[in-house]
Design an enzyme around this catalytic site. Structure first.
Site, PDB file in Angstrom:
ATOM      1  N   HIS A  32       0.836  -1.208   0.000  1.00 53.52           N
ATOM      2  CA  HIS A  32       0.000   0.000   0.000  1.00 53.52           C
ATOM      3  C   HIS A  32       0.868   1.255   0.000  1.00 53.52           C
ATOM      4  CE1 HIS A  32      -3.580   2.454   1.201  1.00 53.52           C
ATOM      5  NE2 HIS A  32      -2.641   3.181   1.794  1.00 53.52           N
ATOM      6  N   GLU A  33       1.811   1.287   0.915  1.00 51.37           N
ATOM      7  CA  GLU A  33       2.679   2.455   1.019  1.00 51.37           C
ATOM      8  C   GLU A  33       3.612   2.574  -0.188  1.00 51.37           C
ATOM      9  OE1 GLU A  33       2.112   4.705   3.131  1.00 51.37           O
ATOM     10  OE2 GLU A  33       0.735   3.554   4.397  1.00 51.37           O
ATOM     11  N   HIS A  36       1.954   4.729  -2.800  1.00 55.72           N
ATOM     12  CA  HIS A  36       2.139   6.157  -2.531  1.00 55.72           C
ATOM     13  C   HIS A  36       3.567   6.591  -2.887  1.00 55.72           C
ATOM     14  CE1 HIS A  36      -1.733   6.451  -0.687  1.00 55.72           C
ATOM     15  NE2 HIS A  36      -1.417   5.783   0.415  1.00 55.72           N
TER      16      HIS A  36
END
Length: 443
Positions: A32-33, A36
């Site tokens: 997920h990170e 980003h």
């Protein structure tokens, strides 16, 4: 009974459950990170820290202007960007990027969760296959049979809801049970031909006393169903039913034999029960309980597939998990589910541990498939939850960015910061409540 033990006293199985949960959580959060992070770099935004975990740093290193950290608590993570929560438009800051660039950065986290869920689904479907909604049996003389439903039909649509997997049908009927007087509309695939069917469910009629037993062999009342005859007659949890109409029912087998020989109806019956060593009698009238019956059963097992079909059913797998999360959220909002039905990290660790223990009995392949499925479920779930329009979540940030794109100017940064802070506090409070409920369920 649960007893307090130091962590070092945990059994190997207990430690393994926690390790498995940490690995699965960490992989999902990291991906997920990473979404980003990669999109931030792509849009020229300086990432000050990329971390896995929360709390104090255990180890860290700086490379290319970014600190990479592993933190103490193995839950969560972050991709901290320069000027992300400040009115800072200097080159390299989050706000200096174009609004569409920032939208891409924020959306990338959930999108990467869906990508991870799909990749893992490809592995799982390759190993275990998929579950088609194939009709296995149609009751003779049922409304479904009269409407033309046949064994071997594959259900592709139910009440306008697309059915890709048998779990789609289970999910929809779980939240939307069949109703006695409502016509059911279905579409089935029969040897490549699409066939539309419509019928009203049959009705199964039973008469009930309205109690639950502690187990099948016991006649002890564990709980009473509200509004049913036994509750109205004054029975309580802990009472033991000893006879019906003068016939002794010492255990569950004798009770079932009596019911088989003398089915309950709308005729009154005399119940004898024991409480605190004393016997009491009560005359009650069983209550009619009507259950709509669709008249067919369908497949719940998996069948192998190969080639491009693996990709197709992997996409269906992710689609199913996204839909199930959204439907569950809808039930939560409408009040059909409550806070007690939510699970946080503690509940998920327990679920992973339970799944692992059950899978061990079926062999190594079952363990791998079920652990992969848990990772798919959590990744898809995290993707959906992060897209909710709630302040402090990615979805809440996207709302402000879309408003900025439409207005051609940003919302007041201080106002946005306050909204996100308030949302974060509410989320933390919810997390505490959910964690408390998880602990109550486990212990």
């Amino acid at each position: 009974m649960w007893k307090k033990k130091p962590i070092s006293g945990l059994k190997a199985g207990g430690r393994l459950k926690i390790i498995l949960a940490i690995i699965i959580f960490s992989a999902i959060v990291l991906f997920h990170e990473l979404g980003h992070f990669l999109l931030a770099k792509k849009n020229g935004i300086v990432v000050t820290e990329f971390s896995l975990g929360m709390g104090p740093r255990l180890v860290s290193t700086v490379k290319g202007g970014t600190r990479y950290s592993l933190k103490l608590l193995p839950l969560g993570g972050s991709c901290a960007m320069l000027g992300e929560d400040m009115e800072d438009d200097r080159p390299g800051t989050f706000n200096a990027a174009s609004v569409w660039g920032r939208i891409a950065v924020v959306a990338a986290g959930p999108v990467f969760n869906f990508i991870l869920a799909f990749v893992l689904s490809v592995i799982m479907v390759s190993l275990a296959g998929y579950d088609p909604a194939e009709v296995l049996d149609v009751k003779t003389e049922s409304s479904a049979e009269k409407a033309g439903l046949q064994t071997g039909d594959v259900i592709t649509e139910y009440e306008g809801y697309t059915i890709d997997l048998s779990r789609d049908l289970y999910l929809y009927t779980y939240f939307n049970p069949a109703q006695e007087d409502k016509t059911v509309h279905m579409t089935v695939d029969r040897d490549g031909q699409e066939i539309n069917l419509a019928f009203k469910p049959d009705v199964s009629v039973r008469y009930l006393l309205g109690f639950n037993r502690s187990d099948a062999s016991s006649m002890e009342v564990e709980s009473l169903i509200q509004g049913m005859p036994l509750e109205e007659a004054g029975l309580q949890a802990g009472d033991v039913i000893t006879s019906i109409n003068g016939v002794k029912v010492a255990d569950g087998d004798e009770y079932q034999a009596y019911i088989d020989e003398h089915p309950l109806s709308d005729e009154p019956v005399q119940i004898t029960y024991e409480r605190n060593g004393l016997e009491y009698d009560a005359t009650i009238t069983p209550r009619e309980y009507r259950t709509p019956d669709l008249g067919f059963s369908y497949n719940a097992g998996y069948q192998k597939t190969t080639g491009m079909a693996v990709l197709k059913y992997s996409a269906y797998e992710v689609k199913y998990l996204i839909r199930s999360t959204i439907m569950s959220l809808k039930e939560l909002i409408t009040g059909h589910l409550g806070i007690k039905d939510l699970s946080g990290p503690v509940g998920v660790v327990d679920a992973i541990g339970t799944t692992y223990e059950q899978s061990k009995k079926e062999g190594t392949l079952a363990v791998w498939v079920n652990m992969i499925y848990m990772a798919i479920f959590l990744s898809a779930n995290l993707g959906v939850m992060n897209l909710l329009p709630i302040p402090a979540l990615d979805g809440g940030r996207l709302i402000f960015l879309v408003i900025e794109a439409v207005r051609k100017k940003p919302v007041n940064r201080q106002v946005e910061g306050m909204v996100h802070f308030a949302g974060l506090m509410l989320l933390m409070l919810l997390m505490v409540v959910v964690m408390y409920n998880d602990l109550l369920k486990i212990f």
